[in-house]
Design a protein around this motif. Structure first.
Motif, PDB file in Angstrom:
ATOM      1  N   MET A 105      76.910  36.817  24.473  1.00  0.00           N
ATOM      2  CA  MET A 105      76.047  35.927  23.695  1.00  0.00           C
ATOM      3  C   MET A 105      74.893  36.687  23.032  1.00  0.00           C
ATOM      4  SD  MET A 105      77.400  33.049  23.832  1.00  0.00           S
ATOM      5  CE  MET A 105      78.695  32.270  24.776  1.00  0.00           C
ATOM      6  N   LEU A 106      74.808  37.978  23.303  1.00  0.00           N
ATOM      7  CA  LEU A 106      73.764  38.766  22.650  1.00  0.00           C
ATOM      8  C   LEU A 106      73.981  38.808  21.138  1.00  0.00           C
ATOM      9  CD1 LEU A 106      73.214  41.748  25.098  1.00  0.00           C
ATOM     10  CD2 LEU A 106      71.654  39.889  24.582  1.00  0.00           C
ATOM     11  N   THR A 107      75.235  38.554  20.719  1.00  0.00           N
ATOM     12  CA  THR A 107      75.510  38.441  19.284  1.00  0.00           C
ATOM     13  C   THR A 107      74.600  37.393  18.664  1.00  0.00           C
ATOM     14  OG1 THR A 107      77.778  38.706  19.972  1.00  0.00           O
ATOM     15  CG2 THR A 107      77.401  38.289  17.647  1.00  0.00           C
ATOM     16  N   LEU A 108      74.421  36.305  19.418  1.00  0.00           N
ATOM     17  CA  LEU A 108      73.577  35.212  18.952  1.00  0.00           C
ATOM     18  C   LEU A 108      72.127  35.674  18.818  1.00  0.00           C
ATOM     19  CD1 LEU A 108      74.507  32.307  18.431  1.00  0.00           C
ATOM     20  CD2 LEU A 108      73.526  31.685  20.623  1.00  0.00           C
ATOM     21  N   VAL A 109      71.704  36.466  19.792  1.00  0.00           N
ATOM     22  CA  VAL A 109      70.338  37.005  19.752  1.00  0.00           C
ATOM     23  C   VAL A 109      70.162  37.855  18.494  1.00  0.00           C
ATOM     24  CG1 VAL A 109      68.760  38.619  20.867  1.00  0.00           C
ATOM     25  CG2 VAL A 109      69.983  36.933  22.239  1.00  0.00           C
ATOM     26  N   THR A 110      71.152  38.707  18.227  1.00  0.00           N
ATOM     27  CA  THR A 110      71.090  39.547  17.027  1.00  0.00           C
ATOM     28  C   THR A 110      71.062  38.682  15.770  1.00  0.00           C
ATOM     29  OG1 THR A 110      72.295  41.274  18.173  1.00  0.00           O
ATOM     30  CG2 THR A 110      72.201  41.432  15.789  1.00  0.00           C
ATOM     31  N   LEU A 111      71.932  37.670  15.732  1.00  0.00           N
ATOM     32  CA  LEU A 111      71.982  36.780  14.564  1.00  0.00           C
ATOM     33  C   LEU A 111      70.623  36.141  14.298  1.00  0.00           C
ATOM     34  CD1 LEU A 111      73.545  35.107  12.395  1.00  0.00           C
ATOM     35  CD2 LEU A 111      73.922  33.415  14.177  1.00  0.00           C
ATOM     36  N   PHE A 112      70.004  35.618  15.338  1.00  0.00           N
ATOM     37  CA  PHE A 112      68.726  34.921  15.160  1.00  0.00           C
ATOM     38  C   PHE A 112      67.615  35.895  14.760  1.00  0.00           C
ATOM     39  CE2 PHE A 112      70.170  31.353  18.199  1.00  0.00           C
ATOM     40  CZ  PHE A 112      70.834  30.746  17.153  1.00  0.00           C
ATOM     41  N   THR A 113      67.669  37.092  15.334  1.00  0.00           N
ATOM     42  CA  THR A 113      66.662  38.085  14.948  1.00  0.00           C
ATOM     43  C   THR A 113      66.839  38.471  13.484  1.00  0.00           C
ATOM     44  OG1 THR A 113      66.808  38.894  17.203  1.00  0.00           O
ATOM     45  CG2 THR A 113      65.597  40.241  15.655  1.00  0.00           C
ATOM     46  N   VAL A 114      68.097  38.548  13.059  1.00  0.00           N
ATOM     47  CA  VAL A 114      68.374  38.846  11.647  1.00  0.00           C
ATOM     48  C   VAL A 114      67.798  37.754  10.751  1.00  0.00           C
ATOM     49  CG1 VAL A 114      70.247  38.850   9.952  1.00  0.00           C
ATOM     50  CG2 VAL A 114      70.358  40.353  11.932  1.00  0.00           C
ATOM     51  N   ILE A 115      67.951  36.514  11.164  1.00  0.00           N
ATOM     52  CA  ILE A 115      67.426  35.401  10.359  1.00  0.00           C
ATOM     53  C   ILE A 115      65.908  35.529  10.214  1.00  0.00           C
ATOM     54  CG2 ILE A 115      67.059  32.903  10.298  1.00  0.00           C
ATOM     55  CD1 ILE A 115      69.822  32.587  11.545  1.00  0.00           C
TER      56      ILE A 115
END
Lengths: 307, 307
Positions: free
Chosen positions: A105-115
């Motif tokens: 789920m760290l992918t989600l963390v990366t996605l949100f940080t990218v946003i």
């Protein structure tokens, strides 16, 4: 500088989207956790029974003649491990198992940080507040730095939330069982250093996290469009593997950051490209990181603001 | 004017894409003076203001604020300037107070008490803790003024400041500007397309057209006084004025005559003596519009006066 970060932090948390991101990170851990627990209790088997069952499943698969040698050895290993568990009374580690699952789920963390990285500069331009921000006795370099640091701190916070909530949910739902993860090395069943592996995994995902963040920050501050920045970053992270494949004929591929940004390739036995090593990847990534930052800063500091 | 100018534009020029938007602009602004900045659309008002606030870099020339070059000593020079560029764009998702707090943190020595004081001055006490998205345009203008005044600037730049204010608000705003100019010696630079607004507010106007300064002059200083006189028969009145050697020009049903106040009774006696029926004798204020037309070279009064 502290005051500037305080400002950015305040603005960040006054947006509803930020809270939604944190909520989603938590939800995507609790949700699967509850589902896993539900199926486990529904089956109502003891771990011995389910190990027995998986041995039978694997044996059935092995009966298939079309199995490749690689798959065959994999299933044989799995059977050996399960038999070892039954013989020595070692249940599998549920907490660590759950946490290595939520590590995905760290992918989600990366996605949100990218946003956040993509919009933290560009949103000031699109709302026109950039004029208010830049007519202050604070240099543009400091303003950009405060925004970059705020994004980074936000990303780290999501990381901590992911790890913290995973550990908590894992403990509550699956308990701190005394089992162990096993693997086979040289035909011997040995106990895996599961916590070390997990920490290593978290560390390695940091590569993609940092590079995606910096890339989104770059596109966001150069083109002042958050959607372009998010879209482009996501596109590259989805198709990055393919692009590297296409380019793999050429030598240049060794020097493209996409080849290296997924550091978890060094966890597995095979990396995306032959002949690259971890130190080499880190060097390439560091060079690109500096490059991204330099372009972001120059474009932000030299620009005529017409928003 | 013997005092030192607080702001000096020296040979300010801006070229974008081979087009010269601003050419060799030289303007001095003095403490305690309100200067209006007029010009048709596209004359370069906004570009000039952007260069004066550091949002754009001039191609040539300098902006000097209180002896410091804005280009070389940005942080120190800009700390003396309060800015409202076009509509004050605030962070709509935060309260008015949080917005002010945000900008206050970017200046040195702006205390919480000072924020309260400014809020009182602009009359926003009752709504300051509500989100800016609920504010009317007039309230946003007030908040915009508040953020520009927080750090007690020596120089205030306002772009279309009364846009969206109601008549009472405009009046209050005007009085307030006059007060800070007179009491604190703040130099104010106001751009507006509302000629009547500038007329009521300013001591001086600078007019620019096609990026060039056409004229800069004091207003409200009447070099000669004018009266509007209505009488019948018309031609007889004209003949009399001609005979008495007054400069005059036809206006509506009567004439605008250049005449000193103390000569009025004498003129009336003459009219009565000639048995011309007199309907009205009233002071005729030369409006800024007339002056504006004069400066841009299209005024009929100029012709009349030079007869």
């Amino acid at each position: 500088m502290l005051k500037l970060i305080q400002n950015e932090w305040m603005k960040l948390w006054h947006k509803k989207g930020t809270w939604a991101m944190v909520a989603l990170v938590i939800l995507f851990i609790i949700g699967p956790g509850i589902m896993m627990k539900y199926y486990e209790t529904k089956e109502g088997n003891t771990w011995q029974e389910s190990e027995q069952q998986s041995i039978e499943n694997y044996k059935e698969i092995l009966n298939d003649d079309n199995l490749s040698a690689e798959d065959k050895s994999y299933y044989e290993e799995q059977i050996a491990i399960s038999e070892y568990r039954l013989a020595n009374d070692v249940p599998s580690q549920d907490l660590a198992g759950f946490m290595s699952f939520t590590g995905n789920m760290l992918t989600l963390v990366t996605l949100f940080t990218v946003i956040v990285a993509a919009s933290i500069v560009s949103s000031e331009f699109s709302t026109g507040t950039i004029k208010m921000l830049l007519t202050r006795p604070v240099s543009r370099a400091k303003i950009l730095t405060s925004k970059l640091l705020t994004t980074f701190i936000f990303g780290l916070l999501l990381y901590v939330v992911n790890v913290g909530v995973s550990a908590l949910v894992g403990l509550i739902l699956f308990g701190g069982t005394t089992g162990a993860e096993l693997e086979i090395i040289n035909g011997q069943v040995v106990e895996k250093a599961v916590w070390n592996d997990l920490a290593y995994h978290y560390l390695l995902t940091g590569g993609d996290f940092v590079m995606s963040m910096l890339f989104a920050f770059l596109v966001g501050s150069v083109f002042r469009s958050s959607s372009l920045a998010i879209g482009l970053t996501m596109f590259l992270s989805f198709t990055g593997g393919m692009i590297v494949m296409f380019l793999s004929k050429y030598k240049i591929v060794k020097y493209v950051w996409l080849t290296h940004s997924d550091l978890t390739q060094y966890e597995r036995s095979s990396s995306i490209l032959d002949g690259i090593t971890m130190p080499f990847s880190l060097t390439i990534l560091a060079i690109y990181a500096v490059l991204f930052l330099v372009i972001s800063y120059i474009s932000f500091m030299k620009r005529d603001v017409t928003a | 004017m013997t005092t030192q100018p607080i702001v000096q534009l020296q040979n300010l020029s801006k070229t974008i894409g081979g087009k010269q938007l601003i050419q060799q602009l030289n303007i001095d602004l003095y403490p305690g003076q309100i200067t209006g900045f007029l010009g048709p659309n596209g004359a370069g008002k906004t570009t000039t203001i952007r260069m004066m606030t550091g949002l754009m870099n001039p191609t040539e020339g300098k902006v000097i604020i209180d002896g410091l070059s804005l280009q070389d000593n940005y942080e120190e020079a800009i700390s003396k300037v309060g800015v409202i560029v076009e509509n004050p764009e605030m962070y709509k998702f935060m309260t008015g107070y949080k917005n002010l707090l945000h900008f206050a943190r970017m200046h040195k020595n702006v205390t919480k008490e000072r924020i309260q004081e400014v809020v009182r001055q602009v009359g926003l006490e009752n709504r300051i803790h509500e989100k800016v998205s609920t504010y009317s345009l007039g309230m946003r203008q007030r908040l915009g003024l508040a953020q520009a005044l927080l750090h007690r600037p020596k120089f205030l730049i306002l772009d279309e400041p009364t846009n969206g204010l109601d008549p009472a608000g405009i009046r209050e705003f005007r009085m307030y500007l006059r007060k800070i100019a007179a009491e604190d010696g703040v130099s104010v630079f106001v751009s507006s397309h509302l000629l009547s607004e500038i007329e009521l507010m300013c001591d001086r106007v600078a007019v620019i057209q096609n990026g060039k300064l056409i004229d800069i002059r004091d207003i409200n200083v009447e070099t000669s006084s004018f009266y509007y006189i209505e009488a019948t028969p018309n031609d007889q009145a004209a003949a009399l004025l001609q005979k008495l050697d007054y400069n005059f020009v036809a206006d509506n049903n009567g004439y605008v005559v250049e005449i000193k106040k103390e000569d009025i009774p004498k003129l009336i006696t003459q009219f009565v003596h000639e048995e011309i029926q007199l309907f009205a004798v009233q002071p005729h204020q030369k409006t800024l519009e007339d002056q504006f037309l004069e400066m841009t070279g299209g005024g009929q009064i100029v012709e009349a006066n030079s007869k």
